[in-house]
Design an enzyme around this catalytic site. Structure first.
Site, PDB file in Angstrom:
ATOM      1  N   ASP A   1     -12.431 -10.011  -0.603  1.00  0.00           N
ATOM      2  CA  ASP A   1     -13.672  -9.445  -0.037  1.00  0.00           C
ATOM      3  C   ASP A   1     -14.895  -9.567  -0.956  1.00  0.00           C
ATOM      4  O   ASP A   1     -16.019  -9.458  -0.487  1.00  0.00           O
ATOM      5  CB  ASP A   1     -13.458  -7.965   0.307  1.00  0.00           C
ATOM      6  CG  ASP A   1     -12.325  -7.764   1.296  1.00  0.00           C
ATOM      7  OD1 ASP A   1     -12.017  -8.701   2.039  1.00  0.00           O
ATOM      8  OD2 ASP A   1     -11.746  -6.662   1.332  1.00  0.00           O
TER       9      ASP A   1
ATOM     10  N   ARG B   1     -20.763 -26.727  22.557  1.00  0.00           N
ATOM     11  CA  ARG B   1     -20.423 -25.313  22.731  1.00  0.00           C
ATOM     12  C   ARG B   1     -20.983 -24.409  21.630  1.00  0.00           C
ATOM     13  O   ARG B   1     -21.410 -24.876  20.573  1.00  0.00           O
ATOM     14  CB  ARG B   1     -18.895 -25.160  22.702  1.00  0.00           C
ATOM     15  CG  ARG B   1     -18.256 -25.439  24.033  1.00  0.00           C
ATOM     16  CD  ARG B   1     -16.757 -25.291  23.927  1.00  0.00           C
ATOM     17  NE  ARG B   1     -16.161 -25.396  25.240  1.00  0.00           N
ATOM     18  CZ  ARG B   1     -14.908 -25.733  25.460  1.00  0.00           C
ATOM     19  NH1 ARG B   1     -14.100 -26.002  24.455  1.00  0.00           N
ATOM     20  NH2 ARG B   1     -14.436 -25.786  26.684  1.00  0.00           N
TER      21      ARG B   1
ATOM     22  N   GLY C   1     -13.471  -9.268   5.282  1.00  0.00           N
ATOM     23  CA  GLY C   1     -14.383  -8.740   4.272  1.00  0.00           C
ATOM     24  C   GLY C   1     -14.429  -7.222   4.262  1.00  0.00           C
ATOM     25  O   GLY C   1     -15.149  -6.620   3.471  1.00  0.00           O
TER      26      GLY C   1
ATOM     27  N   GLY D   1      -7.626  -4.125  -5.561  1.00  0.00           N
ATOM     28  CA  GLY D   1      -8.968  -3.766  -5.106  1.00  0.00           C
ATOM     29  C   GLY D   1      -9.386  -2.402  -5.655  1.00  0.00           C
ATOM     30  O   GLY D   1      -8.695  -1.829  -6.500  1.00  0.00           O
TER      31      GLY D   1
ATOM     32  N   ARG E   1       0.901  -1.162   0.000  1.00  0.00           N
ATOM     33  CA  ARG E   1       0.000   0.000   0.000  1.00  0.00           C
ATOM     34  C   ARG E   1       0.934   1.205   0.000  1.00  0.00           C
ATOM     35  O   ARG E   1       1.630   1.440   0.977  1.00  0.00           O
ATOM     36  CB  ARG E   1      -0.919  -0.037   1.211  1.00  0.00           C
ATOM     37  CG  ARG E   1      -1.897  -1.219   1.104  1.00  0.00           C
ATOM     38  CD  ARG E   1      -2.962  -1.247   2.168  1.00  0.00           C
ATOM     39  NE  ARG E   1      -3.941  -2.277   1.858  1.00  0.00           N
ATOM     40  CZ  ARG E   1      -4.200  -3.334   2.626  1.00  0.00           C
ATOM     41  NH1 ARG E   1      -3.568  -3.494   3.768  1.00  0.00           N
ATOM     42  NH2 ARG E   1      -5.108  -4.220   2.272  1.00  0.00           N
TER      43      ARG E   1
ATOM     44  N   GLY F   1      -9.392   0.627  -4.445  1.00  0.00           N
ATOM     45  CA  GLY F   1      -8.462   1.734  -4.207  1.00  0.00           C
ATOM     46  C   GLY F   1      -7.339   1.728  -5.239  1.00  0.00           C
ATOM     47  O   GLY F   1      -7.018   2.767  -5.832  1.00  0.00           O
TER      48      GLY F   1
HETATM   49  O1  F6P Z   1      -9.110  -6.431   1.644  1.00  0.00           O
HETATM   50  C1  F6P Z   1      -8.628  -7.646   2.094  1.00  0.00           C
HETATM   51  C2  F6P Z   1      -8.513  -7.681   3.600  1.00  0.00           C
HETATM   52  O2  F6P Z   1      -8.029  -8.954   3.976  1.00  0.00           O
HETATM   53  C3  F6P Z   1      -9.785  -7.357   4.344  1.00  0.00           C
HETATM   54  O3  F6P Z   1     -10.694  -8.420   4.376  1.00  0.00           O
HETATM   55  C4  F6P Z   1      -9.240  -6.946   5.690  1.00  0.00           C
HETATM   56  O4  F6P Z   1     -10.097  -6.037   6.317  1.00  0.00           O
HETATM   57  C5  F6P Z   1      -7.943  -6.279   5.349  1.00  0.00           C
HETATM   58  O5  F6P Z   1      -7.591  -6.711   4.046  1.00  0.00           O
HETATM   59  C6  F6P Z   1      -6.832  -6.562   6.301  1.00  0.00           C
HETATM   60  O6  F6P Z   1      -5.744  -5.791   5.924  1.00  0.00           O
HETATM   61  P1  F6P Z   1      -4.282  -6.006   6.521  1.00  0.00           P
HETATM   62  O7  F6P Z   1      -3.732  -7.259   5.927  1.00  0.00           O
HETATM   63  O8  F6P Z   1      -3.555  -4.790   6.078  1.00  0.00           O
HETATM   64  O9  F6P Z   1      -4.427  -6.119   7.999  1.00  0.00           O
END
Ligand code: F6P
Length: 363
Positions: free
Chosen positions: A152, A187, A195, A104, A74, A106
């Site tokens: 997701d 349980r 997601g 994704g 990122r 973004g």
């Molecule tokens: O977008 C994919 C995802 O795995 C989401 O489901 C989750 O909220 C996020 O990325 C987790 O991001 P990171 O790996 O940066 O913690």
């Protein structure tokens, strides 16, 4: 001769490596030169060794590999214009005139912005003396194609994102394992699944595993959900069920947008029904690991289609995103797909859950 670069960006997903394989091989088979940009947009900004020519055998065996073998990140630098200017310069240095991005929403929005800015980036490169007029002349337009890689399944316009079925499969297997121990001890388990703001994984896992109750962001439970959930679970127990499975999407909230935390559900099940309850947060096991057959197929068919879209593009063509709709591989307008996706988020923010549910289906 086209020089096509492929890149993965944002969170990894099973099938991304297969996508890279398909783009590399289809590019070569079509007489183009193939490149991979390593470490997502960061690699584009850094250039040099981060952008490498790829040969047919470089991607051998990648179809069954999890994650992305060219890395992802990122990247903050690409969000700023100076970062994008460096990226544009690096592409010209390597002679790249088309970019296929798997990521994704973004990552895809960033790609389209880059394409729109391209002519002005070329002007800036010349005005700053980084490139000559002659250098930039062959690069009037940047050709961009998007592929949706995400566990997701949150992009409107496509029925499935690359990776979502592998993740769903992993969730179901994990719940099967939990089922056995839950049954043995009678349980209850509260299982949190990934997601982000999308409930697809949670909902489909609930359907596939026969969960007692599911919480998803697009369709929050009724105002008195605590009572409703407890009544349903009590009824299931009265019918002889020895185990209870409640699935909570990580983005779940009530109708006032208060986050529904698995701990809240656990407390309700223990105190109101007296069930011996445990919480399991599945975490990143949902994201890694080998892709299932469907994701391998999607990665390959969509990777091939992406290269076709590059070769057929004209300067007037709007950037496409490769989708699957009713079992057909199709091209959709990238910007529109992202907009539709963002509208779902906005609908949730203004508590219009009906619009949110419809938006997830939007073509
Ligand atoms: O977008 C994919 C995802 O795995 C989401 O489901 C989750 O909220 C996020 O990325 C987790 O991001 P990171 O790996 O940066 O913690």
């Amino acid at each position: 001769r086209k020089r096509i670069a492929v890149m993965t960006s944002g969170g990894d997903s099973p099938g991304m490596s297969g996508t890279v394989r398909a783009v590399v091989r289809q590019s070569i088979a079509s007489g183009c030169t193939s490149y991979a940009v390593f470490e997502g947009y960061q690699g584009l900004v850094d250039g040099g060794e981060m952008i490498r020519e790829m040969k047919w055998e470089d991607v051998r065996g990648w179809l069954s590999e999890g994650g992305t073998l060219i890395g992802t990140a990122r990247c903050k630098a690409f969000m700023e214009r100076p970062g994008r200017l460096k990226a544009a310069n690096n592409m010209i240095v390597k002679g790249i005139n088309a970019l296929v991005i798997c990521g994704g929403d973004g990552s895809l929005t960033g790609a389209d912005k880059f394409r729109n800015e391209w002519p002005s980036l070329m002007e800036e490169l010349v005005s700053k003396g980084m490139r000559t007029e002659d250098d930039v002349k062959p690069y009037k337009h940047l050709n961009i194609v998007g592929l949706v890689g995400s566990i997701d399944n949150d992009l409107s316009s496509t029925d499935a994102t690359i990776g979502c079925y592998s993740s769903l499969q992993r969730i179901c297997q994990s719940i099967d394992f939990i089922d056995a121990t839950a049954f043995s001890h009678q349980r209850a388990f509260v299982i949190e699944v990934m997601g982000r703001h999308c409930g697809w994984l949670a909902l489909m896992a609930g359907v596939s595993c026969g969960a007692d109750f599911v919480f998803i962001p697009e369709n929050p439970p009724t105002e008195n959900w605590e009572e409703e959930m407890c009544n349903i679970i009590k009824r299931h127990r009265a019918m002889g069920k020895r185990k209870t499975i409640v699935i909570v999407a990580e983005g779940a909230h009530d109708r006032n947008l208060n986050h529904i935390h698995p701990k809240m559900v656990e407390e309700l099940l223990s105190t109101r029904i007296g069930l011996d309850t445990r919480i399991t947060t599945l975490g990143h096991v949902q994201r890694g690991g080998p892709p299932c057959a469907y994701d391998r197929m999607l990665a390959t068919l969509q990777g091939v289609e992406a290269v076709k879209a590059v070769l057929e593009a004209t300067p007037e063509t709007v950037s496409p995103v490769i989708c699957i709709v009713e079992n057909k591989i199709v091209r959709r307008e990238l910007v529109k797909a992202v907009q539709l996706t963002q509208e779902v988020a906005k609908a949730i923010e203004r508590k219009d859950f009906e619009a949110a549910m419809k938006g997830r289906d939007a073509e």
